[in-house]
Scaffold this motif. Structure first.
Motif, PDB file in Angstrom:
ATOM      1  N   GLY A 145      -7.452  -4.489   1.842  1.00 17.08           N
ATOM      2  CA  GLY A 145      -6.396  -3.861   1.062  1.00 17.08           C
ATOM      3  C   GLY A 145      -5.184  -4.758   0.922  1.00 17.08           C
ATOM      4  N   TRP A 197       0.814  -1.209   0.000  1.00 20.48           N
ATOM      5  CA  TRP A 197       0.000   0.000   0.000  1.00 20.48           C
ATOM      6  C   TRP A 197       0.849   1.262   0.000  1.00 20.48           C
ATOM      7  CZ3 TRP A 197       1.036   3.381   3.869  1.00 20.48           C
ATOM      8  CH2 TRP A 197       1.673   2.869   5.017  1.00 20.48           C
ATOM      9  N   ASP A 231      -3.910  -6.303  -2.695  1.00 15.92           N
ATOM     10  CA  ASP A 231      -2.561  -6.012  -3.201  1.00 15.92           C
ATOM     11  C   ASP A 231      -1.771  -7.293  -3.443  1.00 15.92           C
ATOM     12  OD1 ASP A 231      -2.826  -3.286  -3.328  1.00 15.92           O
ATOM     13  OD2 ASP A 231      -1.976  -2.909  -1.349  1.00 15.92           O
TER      14      ASP A 231
END
Length: 288
Positions: free
Chosen positions: A236, A205, A240
């Motif tokens: 998240g 991130w 990813d």
């Protein structure tokens, strides 16, 4: 009550109260101090290493395999980040990984032994030093300077002063969170130094440049890539890592040389990373 007793009480009560406060504070401080847990084959190198570009110093911790002093063979080396958290409960941010105990147990069970070189993080500089790409919130990137510390300063020292297998085939890099991010960068950008990477809960991130850089600097087909995360680390993280897995597959990275592991109920903490450490080492170095 006699007059002199009243006077004495007025004097003693504040004094007693003051000493009670001091005793309580000292006692609490002693209680919160954690007992050192590092095994006897872990040491702190006698002087810190200078990061030339940044004019900072970093403490380096060293794990040597059991009976190192009485043996003559050389050993593979694992470079790790956040050294404070790996061996000792007394220095760990939350809790330690138990790297030393895990490797001692592995050595006893399989005969396979390793040297671990652990670079302490820079506290307030940690986010910058563990990323080669800038971040709008955290500022400039200092990860390349940090990697120069490992590759150009620490590794030559270790290879000169200890019995290491210095070639890339026997050299791994490993870390979690931001340490996972810089380990990912290292295996792609220093293929002549590292051939194995354990990338735990990587902070992809932090910068989307990690994806473009991975395309530009494709890892060698022979590189062993072990990517791990917990199912409770957030959408998240999962998104990813799924994206990175698709990228590796699209590049044709050999399936036998990459492994993506999700740990059910695993969270973003040392408990997760320490519990999975041995399995990662066994996979990276093909210990069956």
């Amino acid at each position: 009550m006699r007059q002199w007793e009243q006077v004495l009480n007025r004097l003693l009560v504040p004094v007693f109260g003051m000493w009670l406060v001091i005793f309580t504070l000292v006692g609490c401080d002693q209680i919160t101090q954690r007992t050192p847990t590092a095994t006897e084959n872990v040491s702190v190198l006698p002087y810190p290493f200078l990061m030339p570009e940044l004019e900072r110093q970093r403490t380096v911790r060293l794990y040597l395999p059991p009976n190192y002093e009485n043996e003559s063979q050389s050993y593979p080396v694992i470079y790790m980040h956040d050294g404070q958290n790996l061996f000792d409960e007394a220095t760990a941010h939350a809790q330690e990984w138990n790297v030393d105990e895990s490797l001692n147990t592995l050595a006893k069970a399989t005969g396979r032994k390793f040297i671990v070189v652990a670079i302490d993080n820079g506290g307030e500089f940690r986010m910058n030093e563990l990323s080669p790409w800038p971040n709008e919130r955290f500022g400039e990137a200092q990860g390349k300077a940090y990697m120069q510390l490992i590759v150009d300063v620490v590794k030559p020292y270790i290879d000169t002063n200890y019995r290491t297998k210095a070639d890339a085939t026997n050299t791994a890099i490993m870390g979690s969170s931001m340490g996972g991010l810089i380990s990912h960068y290292a295996i792609h950008n220093y293929p002549e130094v590292f051939s194995k990477a354990a990338i735990f809960s990587p902070s992809y991130w932090y910068s989307q440049d990690v994806f473009s850089d991975s395309q530009l600097h494709r890892s060698k087909d022979s590189a062993r890539l072990y990517v791990l995360y917990g199912s409770e680390e957030g959408d998240g993280m999962i998104a990813d890592i799924d994206k990175m897995q698709r990228l590796f597959k699209g590049q044709g990275h050999p399936r036998e040389n990459m492994k993506f592991v999700v740990v059910p109920t695993g969270q973003h903490n040392e408990q997760l990373w320490g519990s999975e450490f041995t399995d990662a080492i066994k996979w990276l170095f093909k210990i069956y």
